[in-house]
Design an enzyme around this catalytic site. Structure first.
Site, PDB file in Angstrom:
ATOM      1  N   GLU A   1       0.828  -1.207   0.000  1.00  0.00           N
ATOM      2  CA  GLU A   1       0.000   0.000   0.000  1.00  0.00           C
ATOM      3  C   GLU A   1       0.863   1.257   0.000  1.00  0.00           C
ATOM      4  OE1 GLU A   1      -2.491   1.818  -0.157  1.00  0.00           O
ATOM      5  OE2 GLU A   1      -4.346   0.716   0.140  1.00  0.00           O
TER       6      GLU A   1
ATOM      7  N   ARG B   1      -7.459  -0.254  13.157  1.00  0.00           N
ATOM      8  CA  ARG B   1      -6.080   0.047  12.759  1.00  0.00           C
ATOM      9  C   ARG B   1      -6.057   1.230  11.811  1.00  0.00           C
ATOM     10  NH1 ARG B   1      -5.086  -1.223   7.488  1.00  0.00           N
ATOM     11  NH2 ARG B   1      -6.170  -2.971   6.495  1.00  0.00           N
TER      12      ARG B   1
ATOM     13  N   ASN C   1      -5.064   3.088   8.303  1.00  0.00           N
ATOM     14  CA  ASN C   1      -5.039   2.671   6.906  1.00  0.00           C
ATOM     15  C   ASN C   1      -4.358   3.758   6.075  1.00  0.00           C
ATOM     16  OD1 ASN C   1      -5.712   0.370   5.287  1.00  0.00           O
ATOM     17  ND2 ASN C   1      -7.248   1.601   4.230  1.00  0.00           N
TER      18      ASN C   1
ATOM     19  N   GLU D   1     -14.102  -4.610   9.166  1.00  0.00           N
ATOM     20  CA  GLU D   1     -14.682  -3.718   8.161  1.00  0.00           C
ATOM     21  C   GLU D   1     -16.135  -3.356   8.492  1.00  0.00           C
ATOM     22  OE1 GLU D   1     -13.910  -4.865   4.107  1.00  0.00           O
ATOM     23  OE2 GLU D   1     -11.855  -5.449   4.568  1.00  0.00           O
TER      24      GLU D   1
ATOM     25  N   ASN E   1      -9.560   5.157   2.433  1.00  0.00           N
ATOM     26  CA  ASN E   1      -8.486   4.880   1.475  1.00  0.00           C
ATOM     27  C   ASN E   1      -7.980   6.170   0.827  1.00  0.00           C
ATOM     28  OD1 ASN E   1      -7.336   2.213   1.178  1.00  0.00           O
ATOM     29  ND2 ASN E   1      -9.403   1.467   0.808  1.00  0.00           N
TER      30      ASN E   1
ATOM     31  N   ASP F   1      -9.695   2.162  -4.599  1.00  0.00           N
ATOM     32  CA  ASP F   1      -8.828   2.012  -3.434  1.00  0.00           C
ATOM     33  C   ASP F   1      -7.996   3.282  -3.265  1.00  0.00           C
ATOM     34  OD1 ASP F   1      -6.999   1.144  -1.485  1.00  0.00           O
ATOM     35  OD2 ASP F   1      -7.065  -0.921  -2.175  1.00  0.00           O
TER      36      ASP F   1
END
Length: 282
Positions: A17, A97, A99, A118, A145, A193
């Site tokens: 990522e 967490r 992201n 989620e 995201n 994303d």
């Protein structure tokens, strides 16, 4: 015409990522969230480094004074230029967490969070000032995201993946207002994303399970699709000499038969013109 994707770094990242170009060191930084590692790559020499963070790491961004700001499971951490670690924000929430994240033109860090399960509305998008002051911009996010700013800094683009939208906000100083849909991706393959904005104000979006990047003009029109050999691209960023090469992080998590390049860092040479990045001012 965008060149075909090439392999920049062959890797087996579980959840690659957040590619970010660091102009001060001429290196590409990205993370493997689930393996709790920060990767770097110097295109001019091929040199690589890998650093373990000890917690799931959603993003890593260069700091103005050297070192890195990292979005961890339990908050925002800082590494100085010598590698020493301190917490800037320590706010552990069970089951949640950090992201994806991005640095705004004013040097603030915009960091997202999500629930491991989620759960709908279980995440946030927050602005972290250089002194560690946290301002929650969105408090009912599911999978926070891609975040990025237009060339003049007056628009901010944002993706909460399950909405299947790219949204746009007006930037009003340290605040964002006027949230509205920029792109509706309800019918195409995959889920939006990560994103980056180029010098023409076009928005490039990586589509998880869509095996492609899509580029949208400033009025939201789809004008380019770049097919990729991997099913789960996660994010993209311009880097390299002149910010002309587009780097793409990828994932292999959850795939029964991942492509051999799933988890690698890909690059589209001379894909366009990127915008200069800003380091975190903290």
């Amino acid at each position: 015409m965008t060149a075909a994707p090439e392999v920049a770094v062959r890797e087996c990242a579980e959840l690659g990522e957040g590619p970010t170009w660091d102009p001060a060191s001429e290196r590409l930084i990205w993370v493997d969230i689930l393996s709790a590692r920060v990767h770097t790559y110097h295109p001019s020499t091929g040199r690589r480094t890998v650093m373990a963070t000890g917690q799931h790491v959603g993003a890593a961004k260069p700091r103005a004074g050297g070192g890195l700001a990292v979005v961890l499971r339990d908050g925002i951490g800082l590494y100085d230029a010598a590698g020493a670690f301190t917490w800037l924000v320590h706010d552990p929430v069970p089951g949640r967490r950090g992201n994806d994240a991005a640095v705004a033109p004013d040097g603030a860090l915009w960091a997202g969070s999500m629930r491991y399960d989620e759960a709908v509305g279980g995440g946030t998008l927050s602005r972290i000032a250089p002194d560690g002051t946290v301002t929650c911009a969105l408090d009912a996010v599911t999978v926070s995201n891609g975040t990025g700013w237009g060339p003049d800094g007056r628009l901010m683009y944002y993706i909460d993946t399950p909405t299947r939208r790219v949204d746009v906000f007006d930037v009003d100083g340290e605040r964002v207002t006027g949230r509205r849909p920029f792109v509706l991706a309800e019918h195409g393959p995959g889920w939006p994303d990560g994103l980056t904005v180029d010098a023409e104000g076009c928005v490039w979006v990586a589509f998880w399970d869509g095996a492609a990047l899509r580029r949208y003009t400033p009025d939201g029109r789809l004008d380019r699709v770049v097919e990729l050999p991997v099913r789960r691209p996660t994010a993209c960023a311009f880097g390299g000499p002149g910010l002309r090469d587009l780097y793409v992080s990828t994932a292999r998590t959850g795939l029964d038969l991942p492509h051999p390049l799933s988890g690698s860092l890909l690059v589209l040479p001379d894909a366009g013109q990127g915008l200069p990045g800003v380091p975190f001012a903290g």
